[in-house]
Design an enzyme around this catalytic site. Structure first.
Site, mmCIF file in Angstrom:
data_model
loop_
_atom_site.group_PDB
_atom_site.id
_atom_site.type_symbol
_atom_site.label_atom_id
_atom_site.label_comp_id
_atom_site.label_asym_id
_atom_site.label_seq_id
_atom_site.Cartn_x
_atom_site.Cartn_y
_atom_site.Cartn_z
ATOM 1 N N ARG A 91 0.862 -1.195 0.000
ATOM 2 C CA ARG A 91 0.000 0.000 0.000
ATOM 3 C C ARG A 91 0.892 1.237 0.000
ATOM 4 N NH1 ARG A 91 -3.952 -0.153 4.951
ATOM 5 N NH2 ARG A 91 -5.004 -1.760 3.733
ATOM 6 N N ARG A 134 -1.825 6.709 9.756
ATOM 7 C CA ARG A 134 -1.766 6.184 8.388
ATOM 8 C C ARG A 134 -2.060 7.258 7.348
ATOM 9 N NH1 ARG A 134 -4.050 0.203 8.365
ATOM 10 N NH2 ARG A 134 -2.873 -0.659 10.113
ATOM 11 N N LYS A 148 -3.647 0.900 15.028
ATOM 12 C CA LYS A 148 -3.665 1.838 13.904
ATOM 13 C C LYS A 148 -4.327 3.154 14.288
ATOM 14 C CE LYS A 148 -6.022 -1.035 11.259
ATOM 15 N NZ LYS A 148 -6.948 -1.661 10.278
ATOM 16 N N LYS A 191 -5.929 6.917 12.383
ATOM 17 C CA LYS A 191 -6.281 7.506 11.086
ATOM 18 C C LYS A 191 -6.741 8.947 11.221
ATOM 19 C CE LYS A 191 -7.505 3.015 9.294
ATOM 20 N NZ LYS A 191 -8.531 2.149 8.689
ATOM 21 N N CYS A 247 -15.121 -3.233 -0.158
ATOM 22 C CA CYS A 247 -13.736 -3.507 0.191
ATOM 23 C C CYS A 247 -13.194 -4.554 -0.774
ATOM 24 C CB CYS A 247 -13.646 -3.999 1.627
ATOM 25 S SG CYS A 247 -14.307 -5.660 1.820
ATOM 26 N N CYS A 255 -7.781 -10.823 0.591
ATOM 27 C CA CYS A 255 -7.842 -10.481 2.011
ATOM 28 C C CYS A 255 -7.984 -11.732 2.873
ATOM 29 C CB CYS A 255 -9.012 -9.536 2.284
ATOM 30 S SG CYS A 255 -9.106 -9.146 4.041
ATOM 31 N N CYS A 288 -16.221 -8.635 5.711
ATOM 32 C CA CYS A 288 -16.161 -8.985 7.129
ATOM 33 C C CYS A 288 -16.469 -7.733 7.948
ATOM 34 C CB CYS A 288 -14.788 -9.588 7.473
ATOM 35 S SG CYS A 288 -13.547 -8.353 7.896
ATOM 36 N N CYS A 309 -13.845 -1.979 6.157
ATOM 37 C CA CYS A 309 -12.904 -1.245 5.308
ATOM 38 C C CYS A 309 -13.574 -0.337 4.272
ATOM 39 C CB CYS A 309 -11.960 -2.217 4.605
ATOM 40 S SG CYS A 309 -10.963 -3.159 5.786
HETATM 41 FE FE1 SRM Z 1 -8.971 -2.109 6.170
HETATM 42 C C1 SRM Z 1 -7.560 -4.757 7.697
HETATM 43 C C2 SRM Z 1 -8.141 -3.372 3.190
HETATM 44 C C3 SRM Z 1 -9.701 0.860 4.789
HETATM 45 C C4 SRM Z 1 -10.688 -1.230 9.012
HETATM 46 N N1 SRM Z 1 -7.947 -3.753 5.569
HETATM 47 C C5 SRM Z 1 -7.412 -4.714 6.368
HETATM 48 C C6 SRM Z 1 -6.565 -5.703 5.558
HETATM 49 C C7 SRM Z 1 -5.155 -5.199 5.548
HETATM 50 C C8 SRM Z 1 -6.668 -7.180 5.997
HETATM 51 C C9 SRM Z 1 -5.649 -7.699 6.982
HETATM 52 O O1 SRM Z 1 -5.424 -7.095 8.052
HETATM 53 O O2 SRM Z 1 -5.095 -8.755 6.691
HETATM 54 C C10 SRM Z 1 -7.251 -5.529 4.190
HETATM 55 C C11 SRM Z 1 -6.407 -5.862 2.971
HETATM 56 C C12 SRM Z 1 -7.273 -6.420 1.888
HETATM 57 C C13 SRM Z 1 -6.609 -6.518 0.585
HETATM 58 O O3 SRM Z 1 -6.482 -7.655 0.068
HETATM 59 O O4 SRM Z 1 -6.217 -5.509 0.016
HETATM 60 C C14 SRM Z 1 -7.800 -4.129 4.304
HETATM 61 N N2 SRM Z 1 -8.820 -1.371 4.366
HETATM 62 C C15 SRM Z 1 -8.547 -2.072 3.235
HETATM 63 C C16 SRM Z 1 -8.786 -1.234 1.992
HETATM 64 C C17 SRM Z 1 -7.814 -1.547 0.874
HETATM 65 C C18 SRM Z 1 -10.235 -1.426 1.546
HETATM 66 C C19 SRM Z 1 -10.568 -0.971 0.169
HETATM 67 O O5 SRM Z 1 -11.184 -1.773 -0.525
HETATM 68 O O6 SRM Z 1 -10.260 0.154 -0.222
HETATM 69 C C20 SRM Z 1 -8.650 0.173 2.598
HETATM 70 C C21 SRM Z 1 -7.240 0.673 2.596
HETATM 71 C C22 SRM Z 1 -7.151 2.032 3.181
HETATM 72 C C23 SRM Z 1 -5.815 2.685 3.048
HETATM 73 O O7 SRM Z 1 -5.461 3.051 1.933
HETATM 74 O O8 SRM Z 1 -5.142 2.879 4.068
HETATM 75 C C24 SRM Z 1 -9.089 -0.093 4.034
HETATM 76 N N3 SRM Z 1 -9.937 -0.453 6.833
HETATM 77 C C25 SRM Z 1 -10.236 0.630 6.055
HETATM 78 C C26 SRM Z 1 -11.206 1.449 6.702
HETATM 79 C C27 SRM Z 1 -11.847 2.716 6.139
HETATM 80 C C28 SRM Z 1 -11.054 3.939 6.453
HETATM 81 O O9 SRM Z 1 -9.982 3.877 7.056
HETATM 82 O O10 SRM Z 1 -11.518 5.011 6.079
HETATM 83 C C29 SRM Z 1 -11.507 0.833 7.911
HETATM 84 C C30 SRM Z 1 -12.584 1.282 8.931
HETATM 85 C C31 SRM Z 1 -12.215 2.487 9.691
HETATM 86 C C32 SRM Z 1 -11.449 2.110 10.925
HETATM 87 O O11 SRM Z 1 -10.250 1.876 10.830
HETATM 88 O O12 SRM Z 1 -12.066 2.022 11.988
HETATM 89 C C33 SRM Z 1 -10.683 -0.357 7.988
HETATM 90 N N4 SRM Z 1 -9.053 -2.854 8.075
HETATM 91 C C34 SRM Z 1 -9.857 -2.384 9.069
HETATM 92 C C35 SRM Z 1 -9.744 -3.256 10.212
HETATM 93 C C36 SRM Z 1 -10.498 -3.099 11.564
HETATM 94 C C37 SRM Z 1 -9.805 -2.161 12.470
HETATM 95 C C38 SRM Z 1 -10.441 -2.124 13.838
HETATM 96 O O13 SRM Z 1 -10.344 -1.100 14.501
HETATM 97 O O14 SRM Z 1 -11.006 -3.123 14.269
HETATM 98 C C39 SRM Z 1 -8.854 -4.280 9.851
HETATM 99 C C40 SRM Z 1 -8.401 -5.473 10.708
HETATM 100 C C41 SRM Z 1 -7.397 -5.107 11.735
HETATM 101 O O15 SRM Z 1 -6.865 -4.000 11.780
HETATM 102 O O16 SRM Z 1 -7.145 -5.985 12.560
HETATM 103 C C42 SRM Z 1 -8.450 -4.006 8.503
HETATM 104 FE FE1 SF4 Z 2 -10.814 -7.709 4.304
HETATM 105 FE FE2 SF4 Z 2 -12.772 -7.375 6.022
HETATM 106 FE FE3 SF4 Z 2 -11.368 -5.271 5.216
HETATM 107 FE FE4 SF4 Z 2 -13.010 -6.421 3.559
HETATM 108 S S1 SF4 Z 2 -13.599 -5.417 5.459
HETATM 109 S S2 SF4 Z 2 -10.879 -5.848 3.086
HETATM 110 S S3 SF4 Z 2 -12.896 -8.543 4.112
HETATM 111 S S4 SF4 Z 2 -10.589 -6.944 6.406
#
Ligand code: SRM
Ligand code: SF4
Length: 586
Positions: free
Chosen positions: A79, A148, A212, A214, A436, A442, A481, A485
């Site tokens: 990323r 981030r 993390k 943000k 997402c 993922c 899930c 995201c």
């Molecule tokens: Fe996310 C984890 C993809 C925005 C909450 N996110 C992941 C991972 C890295 C899976 C992993 O940990 O193994 C995913 C990778 C999937 C892949 O194959 O690419 C993933 N997140 C994404 C992206 C690519 C979704 C998308 O389709 O665009 C976004 C990348 C953002 C970036 O450029 O930095 C993405 N993730 C978000 C957002 C939205 C936002 O930030 O505006 C959230 C919700 C907001 C928040 O953080 O509360 C988000 N991602 C999570 C979480 C849950 C965090 C939590 O507090 O519980 C995880 C899992 C974790 O951190 O354990 C996670």
């Molecule tokens: Fe993966 Fe869940 Fe984030 Fe979708 S919402 S990219 S399934 S961690």
């Protein structure tokens, strides 16, 4: 409020990994140089996130590989860090070329305004990072327990205020970068600092944040960055056409786990008004407060939102005021009315033009009859050496920006050649749909998301067409899930993956991202959800009040206040049984 227990709980394993890592170095240099394995060790798997990368495997291949007695198809996701989502045409051309080299030959625009590469093999990681470095891009702090990618207005040229907000966002992004040189040593062959002593991390400390973090900057009336979902938000206060400062928000966050009521999505609280010159001091104080008080014993309870939920916003505000020396004023920002990106052509204050292009799920790839990647490469070639560039939006879309009047017709011609201009003529639902990534990359996905979205949107479009609502902006977001995201808990219609083809259905968020939605069906198939919502959509068409958005209509007319609505089969949304009248007192 928090209750202090006398026996301290043990720290989670990640804390030990961070603390032993000598500022994120660990054994990464040696492990990336080791060609005998396709992945890295479990400890390193945690550390590489700080350097913008995750280890993944191709989940479509898992079963076949297992049957054949083979290891998983390991690969990396990388990323990029891109504050405010800005990329030059030259950078675009290199990113485009790089993307063609990996197992998934696409560029993926994310919900935080940046690029992801999927399917990078271990031996390809170092050359990838080095090539990014050559075009002044990196992946530092794109993931990990740090601040981030900072989200910011997409088109700074639109007005002087947008430009100033962009500068403040960029300034905060730079300020909050970790000081560690680990990334440069691991991937760019930089030598360890003199004497081998790790550098200081004055803001983060040796173990960085508990989780993390943000930040997003919003300029009302657009809440495109979903500022209330951010740990730290800055909402521009515009008075007499000038940027007076910001209302600061804290404690937003969306991730949760199904069935674990101690985890929940949360809308940020507003701390109050500050001036522009106080941004970094307040951000620093928010981060260090979370650094010192966040929960390092449970990663499911370690985000800032839980620190604030447990200790109270008044405690948090007092702590930030004490640490920063800033006293918050009364909030003064204007109202948000939309989250939607601006599509099509618009003129900037400086006379240049920008074109907002809708890209479903942000996936830039060439498919037969749909040559999106090629088309954008041609536009990048056209814009190279001009004022034009690319901006990634928080809704996974793209803006082609800074286009001079002379080049506008040429951009149009390329869009028309590949049929891309039609992308913006889609339904209001499609233009407001997010997904997402989920399967196959993922590791946390429980259900399909990006791959399911086109079909889901098409099914709802049929219903919307029947109701004459094709051009109404309704937000639909899906994730594989509950991590959230694609910010599904802020969608008017939210689907959250539970199991293959089973989703939790949420309804009724405010379109402009100011209110969370509510669970109406804990586990439902998409087809059943369409059947369930068709009568609700029909009622919306007939009964809505002037200007009423779909989420607001659901809150007012469909969802009962006690939030115990249940979807029963496909029979429609069934209100809870009326409470039995209690027996008259004897
Ligand atoms: Fe996310 C984890 C993809 C925005 C909450 N996110 C992941 C991972 C890295 C899976 C992993 O940990 O193994 C995913 C990778 C999937 C892949 O194959 O690419 C993933 N997140 C994404 C992206 C690519 C979704 C998308 O389709 O665009 C976004 C990348 C953002 C970036 O450029 O930095 C993405 N993730 C978000 C957002 C939205 C936002 O930030 O505006 C959230 C919700 C907001 C928040 O953080 O509360 C988000 N991602 C999570 C979480 C849950 C965090 C939590 O507090 O519980 C995880 C899992 C974790 O951190 O354990 C996670
Ligand atoms: Fe993966 Fe869940 Fe984030 Fe979708 S919402 S990219 S399934 S961690």
């Amino acid at each position: 409020m928090i209750s202090e227990s006398s026996a301290p709980k043990p720290l989670v394993a990640n804390e030990g990994i961070k603390s032993a890592s000598r500022h994120l170095r660990g054994n990464l240099k040696a492990e990336f140089a080791d060609a005998s394995t396709p992945n890295v060790s479990a400890d390193s798997e945690q550390l590489i996130k700080f350097h913008g990368t995750y280890i993944q495997d191709d989940r479509d291949q898992r079963i076949a590989l297992k049957k054949a007695g083979k290891d998983k198809a390991w690969m990396f996701m990388l990323r990029v860090r891109l504050p405010g989502g800005k990329a030059t045409p030259k950078q675009w051309l290199v990113l485009d070329e790089l993307a063609s080299q990996y197992q998934f030959p696409s560029l993926r625009l994310t919900t935080r305004q940046t690029f992801q590469f999927h399917g990078v093999l271990k031996g390809q990681m170092k050359p990838l990072v080095q090539r990014l470095h050559s075009i002044l891009l990196d992946a530092i702090a794109a993931c990990g327990d740090v601040n981030r990618n900072v989200m910011a207005p997409v088109n700074p040229e639109q007005s002087p205020v947008q430009e100033l907000v962009y500068q403040d966002a960029k300034g905060w992004s730079d300020y909050a970068l970790p000081k560690s040189r680990a990334y440069h040593e691991i991937f760019l062959d930089e030598e360890l600092v003199a004497g081998g002593e790790p550098e200081q991390e004055p803001m983060y400390g040796d173990t960085y944040l508990p989780r993390k973090f943000k930040t997003g900057f919003a300029v009302p009336p657009s809440n495109d960055v979903d500022v209330y979902s951010q740990d730290l938000g800055f909402i521009a206060v515009i008075e007499n056409g000038q940027l007076a400062g910001y209302d600061v928000t804290v404690g937003g966050g969306l991730g949760m786990s199904h069935g674990n009521e101690e985890t929940f999505p949360r809308i940020a609280d507003t701390l109050g008004f500050i001036t522009r010159d106080q941004v970094n001091a307040v951000g620093h104080a928010v981060i260090t407060t979370q650094r010192d008080h966040g929960d390092r014993t449970n990663r499911k309870h370690a985000r800032l939102k839980y620190t604030i939920a447990d200790r109270g916003i008044e405690w948090f505000k007092a702590e930030v005021e004490k640490r920063s020396g800033v006293t918050f004023g009364a909030p003064r920002a204007g109202k948000f009315t939309t989250i939607q990106d601006q599509h099509g052509w618009h003129q900037n204050a400086d006379g240049t033009w920008f074109y907002g292009l809708h890209i479903l799920s942000g996936r830039i790839i060439d498919r037969e009859g749909w040559m999106m990647k090629t088309a954008l490469r041609e536009i990048a070639q056209l814009l190279e050496g001009t004022r034009g560039d690319f901006r990634l939006t928080p809704s996974q879309n793209l803006t082609i920006s800074g286009v001079t009047p002379e080049l506008k017709a040429k951009v149009d011609a390329i869009l028309a050649k590949y049929g891309l201009e039609k992308e913006n003529e889609r339904s209001g639902l499609r233009l407001n749909a997010l997904s997402c990534v989920a399967l196959p990359t993922c590791g946390l996905a429980l259900a399909e998301s990006e791959r399911a979205l086109p079909d889901i949107v098409a099914k709802f479009e049929t219903v919307l067409d029947e109701c004459g609502l094709r051009h109404d902006a309704i937000s639909l977001r899906i994730t594989g899930c509950p991590n959230g995201c694609a910010r599904p808990y802020l969608a008017e219609i939210g689907f959250v993956g539970k199991a293959p083809n089973k989703y939790a259905l949420y309804l009724g968020a405010a379109y402009q991202g100011t209110r969370l939605n509510r669970l109406v069906a804990p586990s439902i198939t998409i087809d059943d959800a369409v059947k369930l919502l068709a009568p609700v959509i029909k009622r919306y068409a007939l009964e809505r009040q002037p200007g009423e958005k779909f989420g607001d209509f659901c809150e007012r007319a469909i969802l009962p206040q006690d939030a115990t609505f249940h979807a029963v089969g496909t029979g429609g949304l069934v209100p809870p049984a009326a409470p039995k009248p209690s027996a008259p007192a004897a």
